[in-house]
Design a protein around this motif. Structure first.
Motif, PDB file in Angstrom:
ATOM      1  N   GLU A  75     -58.212   2.552  91.037  1.00 41.14           N
ATOM      2  CA  GLU A  75     -58.561   3.292  89.827  1.00 41.14           C
ATOM      3  C   GLU A  75     -59.983   2.971  89.405  1.00 41.14           C
ATOM      4  OE1 GLU A  75     -55.699   2.215  86.873  1.00 41.14           O
ATOM      5  OE2 GLU A  75     -54.075   3.365  87.803  1.00 41.14           O
ATOM      6  N   ALA A  76     -60.559   3.833  88.568  1.00 49.14           N
ATOM      7  CA  ALA A  76     -61.854   3.535  87.964  1.00 49.14           C
ATOM      8  C   ALA A  76     -61.686   2.343  87.017  1.00 49.14           C
ATOM      9  CB  ALA A  76     -62.360   4.751  87.198  1.00 49.14           C
ATOM     10  N   PRO A  77     -62.709   1.506  86.883  1.00 45.24           N
ATOM     11  CA  PRO A  77     -62.564   0.302  86.057  1.00 45.24           C
ATOM     12  C   PRO A  77     -62.557   0.622  84.568  1.00 45.24           C
ATOM     13  CG  PRO A  77     -64.820   0.504  86.817  1.00 45.24           C
ATOM     14  CD  PRO A  77     -64.052   1.595  87.501  1.00 45.24           C
ATOM     15  N   ARG A  78     -61.888  -0.229  83.807  1.00 49.86           N
ATOM     16  CA  ARG A  78     -61.983  -0.182  82.352  1.00 49.86           C
ATOM     17  C   ARG A  78     -63.145  -1.057  81.881  1.00 49.86           C
ATOM     18  NH1 ARG A  78     -55.549  -0.970  80.775  1.00 49.86           N
ATOM     19  NH2 ARG A  78     -54.806   1.051  81.555  1.00 49.86           N
ATOM     20  N   ASN A  79     -63.421  -2.089  82.659  1.00 47.93           N
ATOM     21  CA  ASN A  79     -64.514  -3.013  82.368  1.00 47.93           C
ATOM     22  C   ASN A  79     -65.797  -2.488  83.025  1.00 47.93           C
ATOM     23  OD1 ASN A  79     -66.349  -5.142  82.332  1.00 47.93           O
ATOM     24  ND2 ASN A  79     -64.801  -6.715  82.675  1.00 47.93           N
ATOM     25  N   PRO A  80     -66.861  -2.215  82.256  1.00 51.59           N
ATOM     26  CA  PRO A  80     -68.079  -1.639  82.840  1.00 51.59           C
ATOM     27  C   PRO A  80     -68.824  -2.587  83.772  1.00 51.59           C
ATOM     28  CG  PRO A  80     -68.463  -2.232  80.548  1.00 51.59           C
ATOM     29  CD  PRO A  80     -66.993  -2.402  80.800  1.00 51.59           C
ATOM     30  N   ASP A  81     -68.457  -3.869  83.773  1.00 46.95           N
ATOM     31  CA  ASP A  81     -69.147  -4.859  84.600  1.00 46.95           C
ATOM     32  C   ASP A  81     -68.529  -5.019  85.983  1.00 46.95           C
ATOM     33  OD1 ASP A  81     -70.970  -5.432  82.540  1.00 46.95           O
ATOM     34  OD2 ASP A  81     -69.573  -6.866  81.635  1.00 46.95           O
ATOM     35  N   VAL A  82     -67.453  -4.292  86.276  1.00 45.56           N
ATOM     36  CA  VAL A  82     -66.819  -4.403  87.588  1.00 45.56           C
ATOM     37  C   VAL A  82     -66.845  -3.048  88.284  1.00 45.56           C
ATOM     38  CG1 VAL A  82     -65.345  -6.280  86.776  1.00 45.56           C
ATOM     39  CG2 VAL A  82     -64.471  -3.945  86.763  1.00 45.56           C
ATOM     40  N   ASP A  83     -66.457  -3.041  89.558  1.00 40.98           N
ATOM     41  CA  ASP A  83     -66.565  -1.838  90.376  1.00 40.98           C
ATOM     42  C   ASP A  83     -65.301  -0.985  90.371  1.00 40.98           C
ATOM     43  OD1 ASP A  83     -69.247  -2.416  91.513  1.00 40.98           O
ATOM     44  OD2 ASP A  83     -68.200  -4.148  92.375  1.00 40.98           O
ATOM     45  N   PHE A  84     -64.138  -1.629  90.370  1.00 41.18           N
ATOM     46  CA  PHE A  84     -62.867  -0.911  90.444  1.00 41.18           C
ATOM     47  C   PHE A  84     -61.795  -1.664  89.666  1.00 41.18           C
ATOM     48  CE2 PHE A  84     -65.019   0.012  94.482  1.00 41.18           C
ATOM     49  CZ  PHE A  84     -64.984   1.399  94.496  1.00 41.18           C
ATOM     50  N   ARG A  85     -60.709  -0.952  89.430  1.00 38.47           N
ATOM     51  CA  ARG A  85     -59.468  -1.567  88.957  1.00 38.47           C
ATOM     52  C   ARG A  85     -58.405  -1.252  89.999  1.00 38.47           C
ATOM     53  NH1 ARG A  85     -55.273   0.585  84.970  1.00 38.47           N
ATOM     54  NH2 ARG A  85     -54.208  -1.255  84.152  1.00 38.47           N
ATOM     55  N   TYR A  86     -57.536  -2.218  90.259  1.00 36.82           N
ATOM     56  CA  TYR A  86     -56.437  -1.851  91.142  1.00 36.82           C
ATOM     57  C   TYR A  86     -55.117  -2.391  90.650  1.00 36.82           C
ATOM     58  CZ  TYR A  86     -55.372  -5.766  94.518  1.00 36.82           C
ATOM     59  OH  TYR A  86     -54.942  -6.901  95.161  1.00 36.82           O
ATOM     60  N   ARG A  87     -54.088  -1.564  90.876  1.00 40.08           N
ATOM     61  CA  ARG A  87     -52.733  -1.877  90.431  1.00 40.08           C
ATOM     62  C   ARG A  87     -51.849  -2.066  91.652  1.00 40.08           C
ATOM     63  NH1 ARG A  87     -51.295   1.984  85.389  1.00 40.08           N
ATOM     64  NH2 ARG A  87     -49.804   0.292  85.019  1.00 40.08           N
ATOM     65  N   ILE A  88     -50.880  -2.955  91.516  1.00 47.09           N
ATOM     66  CA  ILE A  88     -50.068  -3.405  92.642  1.00 47.09           C
ATOM     67  C   ILE A  88     -48.602  -3.188  92.305  1.00 47.09           C
ATOM     68  CG2 ILE A  88     -49.561  -5.341  94.173  1.00 47.09           C
ATOM     69  CD1 ILE A  88     -52.168  -6.636  92.822  1.00 47.09           C
ATOM     70  N   TYR A  89     -47.908  -2.444  93.152  1.00 46.60           N
ATOM     71  CA  TYR A  89     -46.490  -2.175  92.928  1.00 46.60           C
ATOM     72  C   TYR A  89     -45.686  -2.633  94.144  1.00 46.60           C
ATOM     73  CZ  TYR A  89     -48.249   0.946  89.278  1.00 46.60           C
ATOM     74  OH  TYR A  89     -48.899   1.462  88.184  1.00 46.60           O
TER      75      TYR A  89
END
Length: 276
Positions: free
Chosen positions: A51-65
């Motif tokens: 996913e796109a990051p919520r934190n502007p200082d990082v590159d990505f967000r990822y979720r794990i299921y």
């Protein structure tokens, strides 16, 4: 919904990678279970969503299921596959990638020959933060399982782990004892269970019963937690080759307060589409 995906694995710990940046993705627990089913779906240990990051200082967000539909905090093998996936899909050209997860921010470093190094952060050893029911922090804790007491290490690498020393991982009761410890009431969020055999101060063997999955061919956070637990007991040096059923990971940890670094391969198997 037509979903594009990539099947990947890290030492046999397999994943369905989903790009939620360039396509619209809405995955319910039922759809996650359908994807993870090895008979009627794609089949995997876990589904990883970029996913796109919520934190502007990082590159990505990822979720794990997990394949059972539950969401978890961290996955070391998945993190390596994540780094290769976003590079291969041209979502980034960086060699060093910052990613936000439910367990915090990870730094992923893509190297040569399909190798990825992950800064997993400092291990969590305080029982209440793991979480684990114990009054004080200790190297090991007695754990009563069905009337028999086992000494286990308790470590969080963003997700909880119990580590047992065994003489021979090949004959260890991974399925039965792993399932019993996974749901032990002293681990309120359940726990991943590692069965660790020390060969010498730089080599060890490991099998892991993963929370919500069962035994997997490899577990990156499990290898990190096992190394930390062994080092706290002064059984290994600061860099250890840990052999899992799927292959070998290199784990480096100088000691308390320092981050754990994990290095190993990440492999793409195939790309596909599925209608959910």
């Amino acid at each position: 919904m037509r979903l594009k995906f990539t099947k990947m694995h890290g030492l046999g710990n397999d994943f369905v990678m989903v790009d939620a940046i360039t396509q619209r993705v809405k995955l319910s627990p039922e759809k996650i279970r359908a994807l993870g089913d090895r008979h009627t779906g794609i089949g995997c240990d876990q589904i990883l969503v970029v996913e796109a990051p919520r934190n502007p200082d990082v590159d990505f967000r990822y979720r794990i299921y997990n394949a059972d539909g539950s969401e978890v905090e961290n996955c070391g093998n998945g993190a390596r596959c994540f780094a290769r996936f976003v590079r291969d899909r041209r979502l980034t050209s960086k060699d060093s990638i910052l990613v936000e997860t439910a367990a915090g921010i990870l730094q992923l470093n893509v190297q040569d020959r399909d190798q990825v190094s992950v800064d997993m952060g400092a291990p969590i050893l305080e029982p209440q933060e793991i979480p684990f029911d114990a009054d004080i922090q200790a190297e090991t804790y007695p754990l009563d399982v069905g009337g028999e007491v086992y000494n286990v290490g308790a470590v969080s690498m963003g997700n909880p782990h119990a580590v047992l020393l065994v003489e021979d991982v090949d004959t260890a009761p991974v399925d039965a004892l792993g399932a019993a410890i996974e749901c032990h009431p002293r681990f309120p969020q359940k726990v991943n269970v590692g069965f660790l055999q020390i060969e010498d101060r730089t080599r060890a063997r490991l099998r892991v019963f993963e929370r919500g999955v069962g035994e997997t061919r490899a577990c990156g956070t499990g290898a990190c937690a096992a190394m930390v637990s062994a080092r706290l007991r002064d059984l290994v040096d600061e860099e250890v080759q840990i052999q899992l059923p799927g292959g070998t990971l290199t784990i480096h940890w100088p000691g308390p307060g320092e981050p754990v670094t994990m290095t190993g391969p990440a492999t793409a198997v195939y790309h596909g589409q599925i209608v959910l």
